[in-house]
Design an enzyme around this catalytic site. Sequence first.
Site, PDB file in Angstrom:
ATOM      1  N   GLY A 215       0.761  -1.347   0.619  1.00 23.96           N
ATOM      2  CA  GLY A 215       0.172  -0.260  -0.131  1.00 23.96           C
ATOM      3  C   GLY A 215       0.808   1.526   0.501  1.00 23.96           C
ATOM      4  O   GLY A 215       2.057   1.190   0.205  1.00 23.96           O
TER       5      GLY A 215
ATOM      6  N   HIS B  98       0.401  17.367   3.334  1.00 20.62           N
ATOM      7  CA  HIS B  98      -1.416  17.450   4.194  1.00 20.62           C
ATOM      8  C   HIS B  98      -0.380  19.193   4.959  1.00 20.62           C
ATOM      9  O   HIS B  98       0.252  19.176   5.358  1.00 20.62           O
ATOM     10  CB  HIS B  98      -1.700  17.120   5.465  1.00 20.62           C
ATOM     11  CG  HIS B  98      -2.194  15.424   5.410  1.00 20.62           C
ATOM     12  ND1 HIS B  98      -2.678  15.043   4.011  1.00 20.62           N
ATOM     13  CD2 HIS B  98      -2.437  14.688   6.252  1.00 20.62           C
ATOM     14  CE1 HIS B  98      -2.751  14.342   3.760  1.00 20.62           C
ATOM     15  NE2 HIS B  98      -3.571  13.660   5.037  1.00 20.62           N
TER      16      HIS B  98
ATOM     17  N   CYS C 113      -2.690  10.524  10.429  1.00 19.81           N
ATOM     18  CA  CYS C 113      -1.821  11.397   9.779  1.00 19.81           C
ATOM     19  C   CYS C 113      -1.906  13.483  10.148  1.00 19.81           C
ATOM     20  O   CYS C 113      -0.606  14.299  10.486  1.00 19.81           O
ATOM     21  CB  CYS C 113      -1.282  11.573   8.541  1.00 19.81           C
ATOM     22  SG  CYS C 113      -2.566  11.160   7.628  1.00 19.81           S
TER      23      CYS C 113
ATOM     24  N   ASN D 172       2.236  13.366   4.560  1.00 21.50           N
ATOM     25  CA  ASN D 172       1.552  12.166   5.568  1.00 21.50           C
ATOM     26  C   ASN D 172       2.105  10.853   5.169  1.00 21.50           C
ATOM     27  O   ASN D 172       1.900  10.486   6.365  1.00 21.50           O
ATOM     28  CB  ASN D 172       0.177  12.691   4.195  1.00 21.50           C
ATOM     29  CG  ASN D 172       0.013  12.667   3.129  1.00 21.50           C
ATOM     30  OD1 ASN D 172       0.751  13.131   2.525  1.00 21.50           O
ATOM     31  ND2 ASN D 172      -0.605  11.606   3.342  1.00 21.50           N
TER      32      ASN D 172
ATOM     33  N   ARG E  37     -10.209  17.441   1.712  1.00 22.13           N
ATOM     34  CA  ARG E  37      -9.401  17.280   0.741  1.00 22.13           C
ATOM     35  C   ARG E  37      -8.691  18.076  -1.138  1.00 22.13           C
ATOM     36  O   ARG E  37     -10.409  18.683  -1.234  1.00 22.13           O
ATOM     37  CB  ARG E  37     -10.259  16.526   0.464  1.00 22.13           C
ATOM     38  CG  ARG E  37      -9.531  15.020  -0.287  1.00 22.13           C
ATOM     39  CD  ARG E  37      -8.259  13.647   0.386  1.00 22.13           C
ATOM     40  NE  ARG E  37      -9.177  12.924   1.597  1.00 22.13           N
ATOM     41  CZ  ARG E  37      -8.115  12.359   1.883  1.00 22.13           C
ATOM     42  NH1 ARG E  37      -7.021  13.252   2.269  1.00 22.13           N
ATOM     43  NH2 ARG E  37      -8.967  11.401   2.640  1.00 22.13           N
TER      44      ARG E  37
ATOM     45  N   GLN F 249      -6.231  18.644   3.299  1.00 23.07           N
ATOM     46  CA  GLN F 249      -5.205  17.432   2.879  1.00 23.07           C
ATOM     47  C   GLN F 249      -4.976  16.642   1.528  1.00 23.07           C
ATOM     48  O   GLN F 249      -6.115  16.816   0.823  1.00 23.07           O
ATOM     49  CB  GLN F 249      -6.165  16.682   3.788  1.00 23.07           C
ATOM     50  CG  GLN F 249      -5.730  17.239   5.491  1.00 23.07           C
ATOM     51  CD  GLN F 249      -6.656  16.183   5.992  1.00 23.07           C
ATOM     52  OE1 GLN F 249      -7.461  16.659   7.105  1.00 23.07           O
ATOM     53  NE2 GLN F 249      -6.267  14.239   6.309  1.00 23.07           N
TER      54      GLN F 249
HETATM   55  N1  LIG Z   1      -2.322   7.152   3.482  1.00 20.44           N
HETATM   56  C1  LIG Z   1      -2.375   7.932   4.350  1.00 20.44           C
HETATM   57  O1  LIG Z   1      -1.648   9.304   4.280  1.00 20.44           O
HETATM   58  C2  LIG Z   1      -2.172   7.094   6.041  1.00 20.44           C
HETATM   59  C3  LIG Z   1      -1.972   7.934   6.685  1.00 20.44           C
HETATM   60  C4  LIG Z   1      -1.746   6.463   8.310  1.00 20.44           C
HETATM   61  C5  LIG Z   1      -2.288   5.687   7.858  1.00 20.44           C
HETATM   62  N2  LIG Z   1      -2.985   5.068   7.142  1.00 20.44           N
HETATM   63  C6  LIG Z   1      -3.881   4.204   7.669  1.00 20.44           C
HETATM   64  O2  LIG Z   1      -2.936   3.169   6.739  1.00 20.44           O
HETATM   65  C7  LIG Z   1      -3.643   2.051   6.288  1.00 20.44           C
HETATM   66  C8  LIG Z   1      -3.476   1.601   4.977  1.00 20.44           C
HETATM   67  O3  LIG Z   1      -3.070   2.911   4.372  1.00 20.44           O
HETATM   68  P1  LIG Z   1      -2.228   3.307   2.830  1.00 20.44           P
HETATM   69  O4  LIG Z   1      -3.420   4.350   2.405  1.00 20.44           O
HETATM   70  O5  LIG Z   1      -1.640   2.313   2.772  1.00 20.44           O
HETATM   71  O6  LIG Z   1      -4.100   2.702   2.091  1.00 20.44           O
HETATM   72  P2  LIG Z   1      -3.172   1.245   0.317  1.00 20.44           P
HETATM   73  O7  LIG Z   1      -2.355   1.726   0.026  1.00 20.44           O
HETATM   74  O8  LIG Z   1      -5.085   1.345  -0.371  1.00 20.44           O
HETATM   75  O9  LIG Z   1      -2.988   0.281   1.104  1.00 20.44           O
HETATM   76  C9  LIG Z   1      -3.923  -0.908   1.137  1.00 20.44           C
HETATM   77  C10 LIG Z   1      -2.844  -2.097   2.090  1.00 20.44           C
HETATM   78  O10 LIG Z   1      -3.819  -3.311   3.007  1.00 20.44           O
HETATM   79  C11 LIG Z   1      -3.430  -4.091   2.644  1.00 20.44           C
HETATM   80  N3  LIG Z   1      -4.713  -4.666   2.375  1.00 20.44           N
HETATM   81  C12 LIG Z   1      -6.329  -4.331   1.735  1.00 20.44           C
HETATM   82  N4  LIG Z   1      -6.631  -5.568   3.225  1.00 20.44           N
HETATM   83  C13 LIG Z   1      -6.132  -6.249   3.549  1.00 20.44           C
HETATM   84  C14 LIG Z   1      -6.240  -7.610   3.852  1.00 20.44           C
HETATM   85  N5  LIG Z   1      -7.705  -8.002   4.359  1.00 20.44           N
HETATM   86  N6  LIG Z   1      -5.852  -8.938   4.705  1.00 20.44           N
HETATM   87  C15 LIG Z   1      -3.666  -7.937   4.691  1.00 20.44           C
HETATM   88  N7  LIG Z   1      -3.774  -6.985   3.907  1.00 20.44           N
HETATM   89  C16 LIG Z   1      -4.671  -6.111   3.387  1.00 20.44           C
HETATM   90  C17 LIG Z   1      -3.502  -4.003   0.918  1.00 20.44           C
HETATM   91  O11 LIG Z   1      -3.013  -4.944   0.198  1.00 20.44           O
HETATM   92  P3  LIG Z   1      -3.140  -4.937  -1.310  1.00 20.44           P
HETATM   93  O12 LIG Z   1      -2.380  -5.060  -2.322  1.00 20.44           O
HETATM   94  O13 LIG Z   1      -3.629  -6.612  -1.073  1.00 20.44           O
HETATM   95  O14 LIG Z   1      -4.983  -5.218  -1.362  1.00 20.44           O
HETATM   96  C18 LIG Z   1      -2.587  -3.188   0.451  1.00 20.44           C
HETATM   97  O15 LIG Z   1      -1.099  -3.557   0.502  1.00 20.44           O
HETATM   98  C19 LIG Z   1      -4.932   2.225   6.074  1.00 20.44           C
HETATM   99  O16 LIG Z   1      -5.916   2.065   7.890  1.00 20.44           O
HETATM  100  C20 LIG Z   1      -4.797   4.711   6.885  1.00 20.44           C
HETATM  101  O17 LIG Z   1      -6.419   4.580   7.214  1.00 20.44           O
HETATM  102  C21 LIG Z   1      -2.647   6.378   5.940  1.00 20.44           C
END
Ligand SMILES: NC(=O)c1ccc[n+]([C@@H]2O[C@H](COP(=O)([O-])OP(=O)(O)OC[C@H]3O[C@@H](n4cnc5c(N)ncnc54)[C@H](OP(=O)(O)O)[C@@H]3O)[C@@H](O)[C@H]2O)c1
Length: 347
Positions: free
Chosen positions: A15, A251, A131, A325, A244, A158
């Site tokens: 991700g 951000h 974040c 972020n 957003r 953001q």
């Molecule tokens: N983006 C930010 O700025 C930010 C900041 C702080 C916190 N977060 C939090 O961090 C989390 C991930 O965010 P992201 O932005 O990286 O999202 P993302 O780009 O959509 O990535 C999601 C990741 O989770 C994996 N995943 C999804 N379903 C799963 C499952 N059932 N079992 C195991 N792995 C699974 C995905 O794997 P696949 O490739 O197999 O789909 C991918 O590696 C979220 O909870 C978000 O709220 C994000």
Amino acid sequence: MEARGYHVAVVGATGAVGQQMLNTLEKRNFPISKLTLLSSERSAGKKVTFRDVEYTVQTATPDSFEGVQIALFSAGGSVSKELAPEAVKRGAIVVDNTSAYRMDENVPLVVPEVNEDALKDHKGIIANPNCSTIQMVVALEPLRKQFGLNKVIVSTYQAVSGAGAAAINELKEQSQSILNGESFSPEILPVKGDEKHYQIAFNAIPQIDKFQDNGFTFEEMKMINETKKIMNMSDLHVAATCVRLPVETGHSESVYVEVDELNVSADQVKELLKESDGITLQDDPSQQIYPMPADCVGKNDVFVGRIRKDLDRDNGFHMWIVSDNLLKGAAWNSVQIAESLVKLQLV
Ligand SMILES: NC(=O)c1ccc[n+]([C@@H]2O[C@H](COP(=O)([O-])OP(=O)(O)OC[C@H]3O[C@@H](n4cnc5c(N)ncnc54)[C@H](OP(=O)(O)O)[C@@H]3O)[C@@H](O)[C@H]2O)c1
């Protein structure tokens, strides 16, 4: 610290945040003896290179955590709810990037510049804050310590990467469609899974996460509640409006604060923040110097500028806070927590 390092697992390794976690572990030369990369079934089998070694991403299951010492989770709240306790059961310390455990009173919510000591009370799971909250509290904490703090009003601007890799693609594809005069249909933003979706390209959407009954969104309530928990100030007045923007990463926040002390000058605030850990001051209106997301991408610090005293309230100050972020807001803060655990001999 163990001579050869730790067995580290990254959950959500494919991700937006997971990829930055790997980059950060590599850049910081974090001591790793074994690395386990986990995702959903969709990405299982994908190859990822880390420190010139090729790893195969595996489907995350409870047994994936056998032998793992530090597990960095960023795969969404439901995955953390299901698998973080399984990781802890098998002896791992979990640093969780989702909102699953942040307000759990048994889980420390940590920004190392503010409350590193809270790590000492961990019971297996440590939560990484939202974040937009992280970058704000890094700038608020020195003010609280020096002058006392009683009110915070924040409006955020953001980036789409805060909503994951799919939202980044949506911004890029939509922008291209608009420039080409083609039609498009918004599918992700403002909130995947909510009833309506709106154009993000060339727009501003005043909704991040779903609405609560009190008119605030969950993102706004995260900023309010998490700020109070991290700063250990249940009586701090906090209000937030989260918006957003069509920015890929970084951000920005317009923040108004009221301190307890009177007769503090804007120069005193600038001096204080300039000397504070994790902050880069960029504040010179005469030279048009202020922080902007495009300049902050790829950097770990929180950037602060536009510091000025309120015209009506002697104890009021306005400032502009920008940070990457995906780094300080997520991956860097998580790796920083892991470094603190090592430093404090808690792992
Ligand atoms: N983006 C930010 O700025 C930010 C900041 C702080 C916190 N977060 C939090 O961090 C989390 C991930 O965010 P992201 O932005 O990286 O999202 P993302 O780009 O959509 O990535 C999601 C990741 O989770 C994996 N995943 C999804 N379903 C799963 C499952 N059932 N079992 C195991 N792995 C699974 C995905 O794997 P696949 O490739 O197999 O789909 C991918 O590696 C979220 O909870 C978000 O709220 C994000």
